[in-house]
Design a protein around this motif. Structure first.
Motif, PDB file in Angstrom:
ATOM      1  N   TRP A 118       5.835  12.908  -7.092  1.00 57.74           N
ATOM      2  CA  TRP A 118       6.635  13.219  -5.902  1.00 57.74           C
ATOM      3  C   TRP A 118       6.634  12.029  -4.941  1.00 57.74           C
ATOM      4  CZ3 TRP A 118      10.108  16.218  -3.643  1.00 57.74           C
ATOM      5  CH2 TRP A 118      10.371  17.480  -4.186  1.00 57.74           C
ATOM      6  N   ALA A 119       5.431  11.512  -4.688  1.00 55.07           N
ATOM      7  CA  ALA A 119       5.298  10.440  -3.699  1.00 55.07           C
ATOM      8  C   ALA A 119       6.002   9.168  -4.154  1.00 55.07           C
ATOM      9  CB  ALA A 119       3.820  10.151  -3.443  1.00 55.07           C
ATOM     10  N   ALA A 120       6.077   8.962  -5.454  1.00 53.81           N
ATOM     11  CA  ALA A 120       6.719   7.755  -5.973  1.00 53.81           C
ATOM     12  C   ALA A 120       8.235   7.937  -6.076  1.00 53.81           C
ATOM     13  CB  ALA A 120       6.138   7.408  -7.344  1.00 53.81           C
ATOM     14  N   ARG A 121       8.660   9.128  -6.501  1.00 53.07           N
ATOM     15  CA  ARG A 121      10.066   9.339  -6.809  1.00 53.07           C
ATOM     16  C   ARG A 121      10.881   9.734  -5.579  1.00 53.07           C
ATOM     17  NH1 ARG A 121      12.659  10.964 -12.011  1.00 53.07           N
ATOM     18  NH2 ARG A 121      10.640  10.831 -13.025  1.00 53.07           N
ATOM     19  N   TYR A 122      10.239  10.483  -4.693  1.00 49.40           N
ATOM     20  CA  TYR A 122      10.966  10.975  -3.505  1.00 49.40           C
ATOM     21  C   TYR A 122      10.235  10.557  -2.236  1.00 49.40           C
ATOM     22  CZ  TYR A 122      13.299  13.966  -6.947  1.00 49.40           C
ATOM     23  OH  TYR A 122      13.991  14.440  -8.025  1.00 49.40           O
ATOM     24  N   LYS A 123      10.068   9.246  -2.065  1.00 51.69           N
ATOM     25  CA  LYS A 123       9.258   8.719  -0.957  1.00 51.69           C
ATOM     26  C   LYS A 123       9.679   9.297   0.386  1.00 51.69           C
ATOM     27  CE  LYS A 123       7.992   4.268  -2.970  1.00 51.69           C
ATOM     28  NZ  LYS A 123       8.736   4.266  -4.232  1.00 51.69           N
ATOM     29  N   GLU A 124      10.985   9.347   0.597  1.00 57.64           N
ATOM     30  CA  GLU A 124      11.483   9.736   1.923  1.00 57.64           C
ATOM     31  C   GLU A 124      11.338  11.244   2.165  1.00 57.64           C
ATOM     32  OE1 GLU A 124      14.483  10.482  -1.027  1.00 57.64           O
ATOM     33  OE2 GLU A 124      13.165   8.774  -0.666  1.00 57.64           O
ATOM     34  N   ARG A 125      11.015  11.983   1.105  1.00 52.57           N
ATOM     35  CA  ARG A 125      10.906  13.442   1.265  1.00 52.57           C
ATOM     36  C   ARG A 125       9.472  13.902   1.454  1.00 52.57           C
ATOM     37  NH1 ARG A 125      15.087  16.581  -2.774  1.00 52.57           N
ATOM     38  NH2 ARG A 125      14.605  18.288  -1.350  1.00 52.57           N
ATOM     39  N   VAL A 126       8.504  12.987   1.309  1.00 48.94           N
ATOM     40  CA  VAL A 126       7.094  13.389   1.336  1.00 48.94           C
ATOM     41  C   VAL A 126       6.372  12.731   2.510  1.00 48.94           C
ATOM     42  CG1 VAL A 126       4.933  13.430   0.037  1.00 48.94           C
ATOM     43  CG2 VAL A 126       7.109  13.626  -1.182  1.00 48.94           C
ATOM     44  N   PHE A 127       5.943  13.536   3.473  1.00 51.29           N
ATOM     45  CA  PHE A 127       5.244  13.000   4.629  1.00 51.29           C
ATOM     46  C   PHE A 127       3.777  12.741   4.299  1.00 51.29           C
ATOM     47  CE2 PHE A 127       2.925  13.340   8.660  1.00 51.29           C
ATOM     48  CZ  PHE A 127       3.633  12.427   9.431  1.00 51.29           C
ATOM     49  N   ALA A 128       3.155  13.652   3.584  1.00 49.33           N
ATOM     50  CA  ALA A 128       1.742  13.498   3.224  1.00 49.33           C
ATOM     51  C   ALA A 128       1.530  13.977   1.798  1.00 49.33           C
ATOM     52  CB  ALA A 128       0.861  14.295   4.184  1.00 49.33           C
ATOM     53  N   ALA A 129       0.558  13.367   1.125  1.00 53.31           N
ATOM     54  CA  ALA A 129       0.319  13.697  -0.280  1.00 53.31           C
ATOM     55  C   ALA A 129      -1.178  13.772  -0.543  1.00 53.31           C
ATOM     56  CB  ALA A 129       0.961  12.644  -1.190  1.00 53.31           C
ATOM     57  N   ILE A 130      -1.599  14.823  -1.249  1.00 49.59           N
ATOM     58  CA  ILE A 130      -3.022  14.987  -1.566  1.00 49.59           C
ATOM     59  C   ILE A 130      -3.192  15.158  -3.075  1.00 49.59           C
ATOM     60  CG2 ILE A 130      -5.144  16.239  -1.011  1.00 49.59           C
ATOM     61  CD1 ILE A 130      -3.799  17.349   1.467  1.00 49.59           C
ATOM     62  N   PRO A 131      -3.326  14.052  -3.814  1.00 51.48           N
ATOM     63  CA  PRO A 131      -3.621  14.164  -5.239  1.00 51.48           C
ATOM     64  C   PRO A 131      -5.127  14.317  -5.446  1.00 51.48           C
ATOM     65  CG  PRO A 131      -3.137  11.870  -4.659  1.00 51.48           C
ATOM     66  CD  PRO A 131      -3.136  12.655  -3.376  1.00 51.48           C
ATOM     67  N   ILE A 132      -5.518  15.388  -6.137  1.00 49.24           N
ATOM     68  CA  ILE A 132      -6.938  15.715  -6.310  1.00 49.24           C
ATOM     69  C   ILE A 132      -7.310  15.649  -7.790  1.00 49.24           C
ATOM     70  CG2 ILE A 132      -8.715  17.480  -5.917  1.00 49.24           C
ATOM     71  CD1 ILE A 132      -6.811  18.715  -3.816  1.00 49.24           C
ATOM     72  N   ALA A 133      -8.450  15.053  -8.087  1.00 47.22           N
ATOM     73  CA  ALA A 133      -9.006  15.055  -9.442  1.00 47.22           C
ATOM     74  C   ALA A 133      -7.936  14.760 -10.487  1.00 47.22           C
ATOM     75  CB  ALA A 133      -9.679  16.400  -9.737  1.00 47.22           C
ATOM     76  N   CYS A 134      -7.265  13.627 -10.309  1.00 40.99           N
ATOM     77  CA  CYS A 134      -6.200  13.309 -11.255  1.00 40.99           C
ATOM     78  C   CYS A 134      -6.159  11.816 -11.533  1.00 40.99           C
ATOM     79  CB  CYS A 134      -4.857  13.791 -10.725  1.00 40.99           C
ATOM     80  SG  CYS A 134      -4.286  12.877  -9.293  1.00 40.99           S
ATOM     81  N   SER A 135      -5.096  11.389 -12.152  1.00 39.48           N
ATOM     82  CA  SER A 135      -4.989  10.015 -12.573  1.00 39.48           C
ATOM     83  C   SER A 135      -3.518   9.642 -12.618  1.00 39.48           C
ATOM     84  CB  SER A 135      -5.617   9.869 -13.966  1.00 39.48           C
ATOM     85  OG  SER A 135      -5.197   8.670 -14.557  1.00 39.48           O
ATOM     86  N   ALA A 136      -3.242   8.362 -12.503  1.00 37.16           N
ATOM     87  CA  ALA A 136      -1.852   7.912 -12.592  1.00 37.16           C
ATOM     88  C   ALA A 136      -1.444   7.694 -14.042  1.00 37.16           C
ATOM     89  CB  ALA A 136      -1.658   6.621 -11.794  1.00 37.16           C
TER      90      ALA A 136
END
Lengths: 208, 402
Positions: B177-195
């Motif tokens: 979400w944060a990469a694809r829709y930058k302008e739509r995401v104010f804050a992002a909390i990725p937990i226990a994950c990986s890219a």
């Protein structure tokens, strides 16, 4: 990089002086942000986009739980990750003396920050000189309470030493001030040797 | 299995099938004129997206938090699960007065595309054949899941998200979400994950898939038409998977070498040890609520996830020019998505000078820690969301309370 609870031994005054040097609405990084007190002051008084790096994970977690943007990291090794000119202000408060490579850290700060603020305990202070001269022992003061063998502070310097380092890395001193034991600013007109003798803390605003 | 247990399992399975087709959730239908364009190049025409909402949308629609669920999760994040009857999977985090406070925020949780709780997936009917898709369902990606969620938000008239949060596969969606829709995401909390999914993680998933496909009742993926369910294979997959969600320490503490209702080993292959009995139970209850083919598709989507590869080998490129505030969280005993993976994300975010917090929480609970009682996780999310809300100007809720 960072003494635990460093701000409990530091006067809030020098943090306010640092905050004073930061323009409102700018992008700021506080390297070695400890318990996040400076970040909090900056957020409250300067409305900046501020974030911090702190070595201790416990300290980081507390900062984030208080709503501060902080990551775990090491000033010595992790500043390389940031791009040039990433920040309007890069701050190193009471931390340079605890880094392994102070020169490298300062150079990195000057690269990632358009302006750099460094504060540190002045080892040229007369109390410290006196302790070595008269007692023949490593100095211990209320600001620097550690024994020589368990101190996180491994690279002390005097105000004159720091000025020489600035010269070496081609940093321009935009502003500098020395604080006495009570956190009071010494007069601007005081000659350097006197500032180096009386100052307990020093704060520098640098540019490339 | 006892008779009553069998009966209960049968009725739960029935409920599982009905949830896949007619879910007890809000649904949005999209026709052939509004297809979902997939990463594999195909277009998914007529499809349905099932979702749950909690809280109240404010007037300027600025208080939306999207919760992304994990591999075997669903949209019932904070309300009772209609299949199992159990409470939602993240009631510790989401609800009135909780860190994701539904008194303050409008929470949306969407069953991912390819899932089995009402959003179109392999158990849904293929309009071209009139039969369940099975393996005719296109292989989907994390990107497809996110695009489907965006399609739903467009449909709901929600332009921007205050925050996207999720753990594990949910965390991958957060990053996407944060990469694809930058302008739509104010804050992002990725937990226990990986890219990116590691080789070891892909390996574990492959074990699970092979277990499913080795079950004769899988019928080449057409088990629904034949009235069968590859429950043995899926249970084994779940058992193997479940081990990776825990830690050696947690298993040791919980079970040690304790025996199950017996004083000595039986010199047989019954579940002598408590840990065996526990795993069998985990496998058994899982098959009652989850579709085997969905499991194949979900695991595949995670395997294919590699954000750097999608951006010329540079993870930082994925986040260039982002203005999103990030809070990355990992757990010390998570060996499925170890802290190093989170650190890579943080490093990439630093490389573009993004606003990022990073918390590693000391826990012995393994990967599953994000779903369990971890007060420090709650404090982290509360603190981060509180500060982000202040930045966003979300000071008071509709009752005027902070």
């Amino acid at each position: 990089m960072d003494a635990p609870n460093k701000h409990t031994t530091t006067s809030r005054v020098d943090l306010l002086l640092i905050a004073d040097m930061v323009d409102p609405g700018t992008r700021v990084i506080d390297v070695g942000c400890g318990d996040g007190m400076l970040l909090e002051i900056l957020a409250e008084t300067r409305d900046v986009d501020a974030r911090g790096i702190e070595l201790s994970q416990a300290g980081v977690n507390q900062c984030v739980a208080r709503g501060l943007s902080v990551i775990q990291g090491d000033a010595d090794s992790d500043l390389v990750n940031y791009p040039d000119d990433a920040f309007d202000f890069a701050i190193l408060s009471q931390t340079i003396q605890a880094t392994h490579r102070p020169r490298h850290v300062l150079e990195e700060l000057l690269r990632i920050g358009k302006r750099v603020i460094v504060s540190f305990p002045n080892f040229g202070n007369w109390r410290i000189r006196g302790q070595i001269l008269l007692r023949g022992r490593m100095p211990e003061t209320s600001n620097l309470p550690h024994k020589w063998y368990d101190t996180p502070n491994i690279h002390f310097c005097t105000i004159k030493d720091f000025l020489a380092l600035c010269d070496d890395v081609d940093a321009k001193v935009e502003r500098s001030l020395a604080l006495n034991a009570h956190g009071k600013r010494l007069s601007f007109s005081a000659p350097l040797f006197l500032q180096n003798l009386i100052g307990e803390q020093a704060v520098f605003l640098l540019t490339r | 299995m006892s008779k009553t247990l069998q009966k209960k399992a049968a009725s739960t399975s029935q409920s599982r099938l009905s949830q896949a087709v007619t879910p007890q959730s809000d649904v949005a239908h999209f026709g052939d004129d509004n297809p979902l364009v997939l990463d594999n190049g195909e277009r998914l025409g007529s499809h349905t997206i099932a979702y749950q909402t909690y809280g109240t949308l404010n007037d300027d629609k600025s208080n939306v938090i999207l919760v992304c669920h994990a591999l075997t999760g669903d949209q019932h994040v904070a309300s009772d699960n209609p299949v199992t009857g159990k409470s939602g999977w993240w009631t510790r985090m989401v609800g009135p007065g909780k860190p994701v406070d539904t008194d303050r925020f409008y929470v949306i949780c969407v069953n991912v595309i390819g899932g089995c709780m009402g959003t179109t997936g392999p158990a849904s009917q293929n309009p071209e054949t009139g039969k369940p898709y099975g393996l005719e369902f296109p292989v989907i990606t994390i990107g497809d899941m996110v695009r489907a969620q965006a399609q739903l938000l467009d449909h709901l008239g929600i332009a921007s998200l205050f925050c996207v949060i999720g753990g594990s596969m949910g965390g991958m969606q957060v990053l996407e979400w944060a990469a694809r829709y930058k302008e739509r995401v104010f804050a992002a909390i990725p937990i226990a994950c990986s890219a990116r999914h590691t080789s070891q993680n892909i390996a574990f998933h492959e074990v699970g898939r092979q277990a499913v496909m080795a079950d004769p009742d899988w019928c080449g993926g057409r088990y629904l038409e034949k009235g069968k369910n590859p429950h043995k294979g899926l249970a084994v997959a779940r058992m193997a998977g479940h081990i990776t969600y825990l830690s050696d320490e947690a298993l040791q503490q919980k079970f040690g070498r304790n025996l199950q209702n017996r004083d000595a080993v039986t010199f047989g292959f019954d579940a002598d040890f408590q840990v065996e009995s526990y795993l069998r139970h985990q496998g058994m209850t899982f098959v009652e609520r989850f579709d085997a083919n969905s499991y194949l598709y979900m695991t595949r989507a995670m395997d294919y996830f590699d954000m750097a590869a999608d951006h010329n080998g540079s993870l930082a490129e994925a986040f260039r020019d982002t203005e999103t505030r990030f809070c990355v969280v990992s757990f010390t005993s998570d060996w499925l998505f170890p802290t190093e993976e989170s650190r890579d994300i943080v490093q990439a975010l630093n490389a573009v000078a993004a606003n990022v917090s990073f918390v590693e929480i000391v826990s012995d609970k393994g990967h599953d820690a994000f779903l369990l009682d971890e007060p420090e996780l709650n404090e982290t999310i509360s603190g981060f969301l509180g500060a982000a809300a202040l930045k966003r100007g979300l000071v008071a809720n509709r009752d005027g309370q902070a």
